[in-house]
Motif scaffolding. Structure first.
Motif, PDB file in Angstrom:
ATOM      1  N   ASN A  46       0.835  -1.311  -0.005  1.00 42.47           N
ATOM      2  CA  ASN A  46       0.141  -0.033   0.090  1.00 42.47           C
ATOM      3  C   ASN A  46       0.920   1.362   0.142  1.00 42.47           C
ATOM      4  O   ASN A  46       0.323   2.300  -0.353  1.00 42.47           O
ATOM      5  N   ASP A  47       2.080   0.906   0.357  1.00 39.71           N
ATOM      6  CA  ASP A  47       2.776   2.533   0.514  1.00 39.71           C
ATOM      7  C   ASP A  47       3.500   2.741  -1.087  1.00 39.71           C
ATOM      8  O   ASP A  47       4.331   3.818  -1.123  1.00 39.71           O
ATOM      9  N   ILE A  48       3.204   1.895  -2.116  1.00 39.07           N
ATOM     10  CA  ILE A  48       3.567   2.240  -3.107  1.00 39.07           C
ATOM     11  C   ILE A  48       2.288   2.742  -4.051  1.00 39.07           C
ATOM     12  O   ILE A  48       1.435   1.904  -4.379  1.00 39.07           O
ATOM     13  N   ALA A  49       2.294   4.041  -4.429  1.00 37.75           N
ATOM     14  CA  ALA A  49       1.182   4.505  -5.043  1.00 37.75           C
ATOM     15  C   ALA A  49       1.109   4.093  -6.680  1.00 37.75           C
ATOM     16  O   ALA A  49       2.324   4.270  -7.597  1.00 37.75           O
ATOM     17  N   LEU A  50       0.223   3.869  -7.199  1.00 37.01           N
ATOM     18  CA  LEU A  50       0.135   3.361  -8.586  1.00 37.01           C
ATOM     19  C   LEU A  50       0.146   4.591  -9.449  1.00 37.01           C
ATOM     20  O   LEU A  50      -0.248   5.825  -8.882  1.00 37.01           O
ATOM     21  N   CYS A  51       0.621   4.591 -10.625  1.00 33.95           N
ATOM     22  CA  CYS A  51       0.906   5.739 -11.749  1.00 33.95           C
ATOM     23  C   CYS A  51      -0.270   5.711 -12.324  1.00 33.95           C
ATOM     24  O   CYS A  51      -0.305   4.888 -13.504  1.00 33.95           O
ATOM     25  N   GLY A  52      -1.381   6.316 -12.080  1.00 31.85           N
ATOM     26  CA  GLY A  52      -2.605   6.573 -12.814  1.00 31.85           C
ATOM     27  C   GLY A  52      -2.570   7.670 -13.661  1.00 31.85           C
ATOM     28  O   GLY A  52      -3.615   8.507 -13.652  1.00 31.85           O
ATOM     29  N   SER A  53      -1.672   8.239 -14.434  1.00 30.65           N
ATOM     30  CA  SER A  53      -1.674   9.245 -15.097  1.00 30.65           C
ATOM     31  C   SER A  53      -2.291   9.131 -16.561  1.00 30.65           C
ATOM     32  O   SER A  53      -2.373   7.892 -17.067  1.00 30.65           O
ATOM     33  N   HIS A  78       2.699  -0.060 -11.869  1.00 26.08           N
ATOM     34  CA  HIS A  78       3.953   0.515 -10.906  1.00 26.08           C
ATOM     35  C   HIS A  78       4.471   1.631 -11.532  1.00 26.08           C
ATOM     36  O   HIS A  78       5.097   1.682 -12.650  1.00 26.08           O
ATOM     37  N   PRO A  79       4.881   2.443 -10.626  1.00 29.43           N
ATOM     38  CA  PRO A  79       5.691   3.643 -11.091  1.00 29.43           C
ATOM     39  C   PRO A  79       7.076   3.413 -11.596  1.00 29.43           C
ATOM     40  O   PRO A  79       7.850   4.174 -12.338  1.00 29.43           O
ATOM     41  N   ARG A  96      -4.271  -4.501  -7.546  1.00 29.27           N
ATOM     42  CA  ARG A  96      -2.987  -3.955  -7.285  1.00 29.27           C
ATOM     43  C   ARG A  96      -2.193  -5.357  -7.288  1.00 29.27           C
ATOM     44  O   ARG A  96      -0.986  -5.371  -6.769  1.00 29.27           O
ATOM     45  N   THR A 123      10.836  -3.918  -4.927  1.00 31.95           N
ATOM     46  CA  THR A 123       9.886  -3.041  -3.990  1.00 31.95           C
ATOM     47  C   THR A 123       8.893  -4.332  -3.531  1.00 31.95           C
ATOM     48  O   THR A 123       8.232  -3.879  -2.700  1.00 31.95           O
TER      49      THR A 123
END
Length: 164
Positions: free
Chosen positions: A9-16, A70-71, A46, A143
């Motif tokens: 959860n501490d890794i934010a998805l790249c939703g750009s 994943h960023p 996720r 990660t």
């Protein structure tokens, strides 16, 4: 090799918008280059994985959201992964014991970096940097903590059970 892991959860998805557009372009290119395979992105999970599978008479390749967004996963890593999963459907030779319609991982990799990469380039003009893809995958894998084991790329060649 990735096993289905859930992205912490501490890794934010790249939703750009640019990531969404990149994935749309990749799916379109792969469907053009590899007729008969349906490509899909599971945006609702996720899970860090990708999968080749059959349903009835249809062949599918799915990227799960934790991987696709994943960023640290760059475009080359996405292309390599799509080629690898496509290779499960297209490679010739040894099959998985649990699903004899799919080629083993070693043959899927071999197909991806040879026949698959050439076919993709011929149909779409896309060229993959394998080194860039592997660096991205290594960074992403670092990660993910699976139990007490951190997954890393093997630094030595392991014998393939398919003996290719």
């Amino acid at each position: 090799m990735l096993n289905a892991s859930v992205l912490p959860n501490d890794i934010a998805l790249c939703g750009s918008e640019s990531r969404d557009r990149m994935l749309e372009v990749l799916v379109s290119e792969f469907q053009t280059a590899f007729d008969g395979i349906e490509y899909e992105i599971d945006t609702q999970t996720r899970i860090v994985n990708a999968q080749a599978f059959h349903v009835g008479g249809s062949r599918f390749v799915r990227l799960y959201g934790g991987f696709a967004f994943h960023p640290l996963v760059n475009e080359d890593a996405l292309v390599f992964t799509l080629l690898h999963e496509t290779g499960h459907h297209r490679a010739r030779g040894r099959r998985f014991a649990g699903d004899p319609t799919l080629a083993c991982d070693c043959l899927a990799d071999k197909w991806a970096v040879s026949v698959g990469a050439r076919a993709l380039r011929r149909c779409t003009g896309r060229i993959i940097s394998l080194l860039n893809a592997l660096d991205s995958l290594d960074a992403m894998i670092a990660t993910i903590n699976v139990g007490a084991v951190i997954l890393t790329r093997r630094s030595h060649r392991q014998a393939c059970w398919a003996q290719f």
